[in-house]
Design a protein around this motif. Structure first.
Motif, short mmCIF file in Angstrom:
data_model
loop_
_atom_site.label_atom_id
_atom_site.label_comp_id
_atom_site.label_asym_id
_atom_site.label_seq_id
_atom_site.Cartn_x
_atom_site.Cartn_y
_atom_site.Cartn_z
N SER A 5 27.78 19.07 36.41
CA SER A 5 27.22 20.31 35.90
C SER A 5 26.93 20.20 34.42
N THR A 6 25.71 20.61 34.03
CA THR A 6 25.32 20.63 32.63
C THR A 6 24.54 21.89 32.39
N ILE A 61 13.90 17.44 44.11
CA ILE A 61 13.85 18.86 44.45
C ILE A 61 14.87 19.63 43.61
N GLY A 62 14.48 20.80 43.19
CA GLY A 62 15.34 21.62 42.34
C GLY A 62 15.09 21.41 40.87
N ASP A 63 14.42 20.34 40.49
CA ASP A 63 14.14 20.10 39.08
C ASP A 63 13.18 21.15 38.54
N HIS A 64 13.44 21.60 37.31
CA HIS A 64 12.52 22.46 36.60
C HIS A 64 11.60 21.57 35.78
N VAL A 65 10.30 21.73 35.97
CA VAL A 65 9.34 20.81 35.36
C VAL A 65 8.24 21.58 34.64
N LEU A 81 12.72 19.20 32.73
CA LEU A 81 13.68 19.87 31.88
C LEU A 81 15.10 19.39 32.17
N PRO A 82 16.03 19.56 31.22
CA PRO A 82 17.43 19.14 31.45
C PRO A 82 18.02 19.82 32.69
N ARG A 83 18.78 19.06 33.46
CA ARG A 83 19.41 19.58 34.67
C ARG A 83 20.74 20.25 34.35
N ARG A 84 21.00 21.40 34.94
CA ARG A 84 22.29 22.05 34.77
C ARG A 84 23.31 21.55 35.79
#
Length: 318
Positions: A5-6, A61-65, A81-84
């Protein structure tokens, strides 16, 4: 496999006015279907992105781009974008080296799906998943499927050790519909990934939650007692109550990705209260004298099967 988690997410505005922010819903063969305010746009990666990150997956999948538009409903992924958070496993790299194989990004919880029978319950695999979730401080929910194949008492006995240490366990049957309402409540408004051993009924579970999906399913091989892979492409499936479910290919083996050996005991939550009471700093809890963990084991505070799981995983056994 690892889940960590980030911070990060699709907040704010794109870096340029001619670009859009979106979320990858599906990825296959170098193509990415991105949900944006303008609709779903089919994208390819910019060449410079392919050169920037070679040790892990660039976009999943799930990445914000951030994307740029081309003709019609097509475009190109300009930035990720950075992954949480992320669900990843240890994958094979060049010349036998290991690399990170990311399956899903920016998830809220992991639904660890295991059958009561056909295929038989695999506690060692569940323990490895839970180690990953604990290390990454990500919520884990155990989903016990195929409860119609065993007596209720037998199903409860299989998963009781996990309920005793505080993990939520949902008992469901795709055949009878038992437990599905509780599962719908659990996933509503969240991004969840459904993962577990091949053949445990993940796609059937998704079909039960969303009958219009018509995802492919397959019977379990009785000769090998192993499931057949029916999901070949990972994708985010929107839910009517809000949120998404990520359907992923079945997994037969889990390789832990970058979970330090010295942190392994902490990842077994029932061992955690006793770790600091050991006489020796850096106690492995396997052979040292005056070990508080082994004392708790003798007193019945730790289940023998879970302690054995810890010892085997520490030694590198599956």
């Amino acid at each position: 496999m690892t889940i960590c988690s980030t911070e990060g997410g699709p907040m704010g505005q794109p870096s340029r006015p001619d670009r859009l922010l979106g979320t990858v819903l599906r990825a296959q063969s170098g193509f990415f279907w991105v949900q944006t305010e303008a609709g779903v746009i089919e994208c390819r990666l910019r060449g410079r992105l392919k050169r920037e990150r070679l040790a892990t997956d660039i976009a999943v999948i799930g990445d914000h781009v951030e994307i740029s538009r081309a003709g019609g409903m097509t475009g190109a992924v300009e930035a990720v974008l950075p992954r949480r958070s992320k669900l990843a496993r240890r994958g094979a790299g060049a010349r036998g080296a290991h690399k990170e194989d990311v399956l899903v990004a920016n998830l809220d919880q992991v639904l660890l799906t295991f059958a009561c029978a056909a295929p038989s319950f695999a506690p060692r695999m569940l323990d490895r998943y839970l180690v990953i979730c604990e290390y990454s401080q990500l919520d884990a929910v155990v989903v016990a499927t195929k409860t119609d194949l065993v007596a209720p008492a037998e199903a409860q006995a299989l998963f009781a050790p996990y309920e005793r240490i505080g993990y939520p366990v949902l008992y469901v049957s795709n055949t009878t519909g038992a437990g599905l309402e509780a599962l719908r409540h659990q996933v509503a408004g969240r991004i969840s990934v459904v993962t577990g051993k091949s053949g445990v009924g993940k796609s059937s579970l998704l079909n039960a939650l969303q009958p219009e999906l018509h995802l492919a399913t397959a019977a379990v091989s009785t000769a090998l007692n192993k499931g057949r892979h029916t999901t070949t492409v990972a994708e985010l499936i929107p839910l009517p109550e809000g949120g998404f479910l990520a359907d992923t290919p079945g997994i037969r083996e889990i390789g832990l990705w970058q979970v330090p050996t010295e942190d392994l005991a902490w990842c077994y939550r029932e061992l955690r209260p006793f770790i600091d009471d050991c006489f020796f700093a850096g106690c492995t809890h396997t052979h040292e004298p005056n070990c508080a963990v082994r004392a708790a084991l003798r007193q019945g505070a730790i289940a023998p099967e879970r302690y054995e799981s810890y010892v085997r995983l520490r030694s590198g056994e599956v």
